[in-house]
Design an enzyme around this catalytic site. Structure first.
Site, short mmCIF file in Angstrom:
data_model
loop_
_atom_site.label_atom_id
_atom_site.label_comp_id
_atom_site.label_asym_id
_atom_site.label_seq_id
_atom_site.Cartn_x
_atom_site.Cartn_y
_atom_site.Cartn_z
N ARG A 52 11.75 3.95 3.57
CA ARG A 52 11.34 2.86 4.38
C ARG A 52 12.29 1.91 4.55
NH1 ARG A 52 5.97 -0.96 4.22
NH2 ARG A 52 5.19 1.05 5.18
N HIS A 65 5.32 5.75 11.51
CA HIS A 65 4.82 5.75 10.23
C HIS A 65 3.79 6.87 9.99
CE1 HIS A 65 3.35 4.16 6.34
NE2 HIS A 65 3.02 2.94 6.85
N LYS A 94 26.77 -4.34 -1.91
CA LYS A 94 28.16 -4.37 -2.30
C LYS A 94 28.99 -3.73 -1.23
CE LYS A 94 27.74 -3.94 -7.52
NZ LYS A 94 28.29 -2.92 -8.48
N ARG A 149 0.97 -1.35 0.00
CA ARG A 149 0.19 0.06 -0.09
C ARG A 149 0.79 1.11 -0.10
NH1 ARG A 149 -2.84 -3.99 1.88
NH2 ARG A 149 -0.42 -4.35 2.79
N THR A 150 1.90 1.20 1.02
CA THR A 150 2.42 2.67 1.12
C THR A 150 3.25 3.03 0.03
OG1 THR A 150 2.63 2.13 3.51
CG2 THR A 150 3.99 4.23 2.52
C1 NCD Z 1 2.04 -1.12 8.02
C2 NCD Z 1 3.58 -1.06 8.09
O1 NCD Z 1 4.28 -1.30 7.02
O2 NCD Z 1 3.94 -0.37 8.85
N1 NCD Z 1 1.65 -1.26 6.59
C3 NCD Z 1 1.45 -0.22 6.09
O3 NCD Z 1 2.23 0.82 5.59
N2 NCD Z 1 0.13 0.09 5.53
C4 NCD Z 1 1.50 -2.38 8.94
C5 NCD Z 1 2.24 -3.58 8.81
O4 NCD Z 1 3.07 -3.92 8.26
O5 NCD Z 1 1.40 -4.25 9.59
#
Ligand code: NCD
Length: 291
Positions: free
Chosen positions: A99, A127, A77, A49-50
């Site tokens: 991320r 997040h 590397k 999703r993100t």
């Molecule tokens: C979450 C995350 O990656 O922190 N998902 C997201 O970004 N929608 C939650 C999760 O991984 O459980």
């Protein structure tokens, strides 16, 4: 230049302004606000999703997106993450979305770059864009009346960065956050009420946010089987009864562990609405930081 590392990087006024834009972006699918801008995404942890919501948001605003394939990048590397980011920065992107599993990493990269850094999730820490889209969905549902609302966050609150960001953000908008978790998942801070079972608070809450168990962040096995956990923490029709409660989940949902099949289909579940709102909110965030 502004970065988005945690939700506290935006004032309450800025967040409300952001949401005015997000409302417009829900209808205005494509535009050229960020034409000529280039955004780089660096996802060192899995994402559905993100990552796609950010990429779609950027493209809907007319920006170009380059997604570094971290599996085949020079990280393998031996290059440090700081050097990787300094090199990406030397190519003059207009924003970097990152991320990573390390808490605090996106924040520590800000001194190596000349463009906004957006935290798309750092370990169990934060997040911010997820919490902002959750807040947007709650505000939309209650027509802006969030004062005094109670939000139960259920499950692995200790290792969930979604819980980490929401526990700070939602109280700024007048809401009480209550954690519902078995002892092994209880949060270390005492800033919030924490209860063992959802039955204890179901009659007083307005929102239930269910979480996925963050198995990849656990060093030990807490449950013999996930069904043992689900017996007490899966949100079912029986949990909600006839109550008028908004049901949220950041995804990915573990069906019949976090939420039952039946409850996912229930009109009180706004899990897919969160995903749609996630694109509009991220469009507003990109416009704010790059526009
Ligand atoms: C979450 C995350 O990656 O922190 N998902 C997201 O970004 N929608 C939650 C999760 O991984 O459980």
């Amino acid at each position: 230049m502004q970065h988005l590392i945690t939700t506290s990087d935006f004032s309450k006024e800025e967040i409300l302004e952001l949401f005015e834009d997000a409302k417009i972006f829900k209808d205005l699918q494509s535009n050229l606000f960020l034409k000529g801008k280039l955004i780089v995404t660096l996802f060192f942890e899995n994402s559905t999703r993100t990552r796609s919501a950010f990429e779609i948001a950027a493209k809907r605003l007319g920006a170009e997106v380059v997604s570094l394939d971290v599996g085949t990048s020079s990280r393998s590397k031996g290059e440090t993450i700081f050097d990787t980011v300094a090199n990406i920065n030397a190519m003059k992107p207009d924003a970097i979305i990152i991320r990573h599993s390390e808490c605090g990493l996106p924040g520590s990269l800000t001194e190596f770059v000349d463009c906004p850094i957006i935290n798309a999730g750092d370990g169990k820490h934060a997040h911010p864009t997820q919490a902002l889209l959750d807040l947007f969905t709650i505000i939309e549902h209650f027509d802006g009346e969030t004062e005094g609302k109670k939000v139960a966050i259920v499950g692995d609150v200790r290792t969930s960065r979604v819980a980490g960001s929401n526990r700070k953000l939602l109280p700024r908008f007048g809401m009480e956050v209550i954690f519902v978790a078995p002892d092994c998942f209880k949060h270390e801070s005492n800033d919030h009420r924490q209860v063992d079972f959802i039955d204890e608070i179901i009659d007083e809450v307005d929102v239930v946010m269910s979480l996925r168990t963050q198995l990849e962040r656990h060093n030990e096995i807490y449950f013999e089987s996930i069904n043992e956990y689900a017996k007490d923490y899966c949100i079912t029709n029986e949990t909600f009864g006839e109550r008028d409660i908004l049901l949220l989940h950041p995804g990915p949902v573990n069906r019949n562990v976090d939420i039952s099949d039946e409850m996912l289909k229930d009109p009180r579940s706004k899990v897919l609405q969160q995903v749609s709102n996630g694109v509009a909110v991220r469009m507003a965030i990109l416009k704010k930081l790059l526009g």
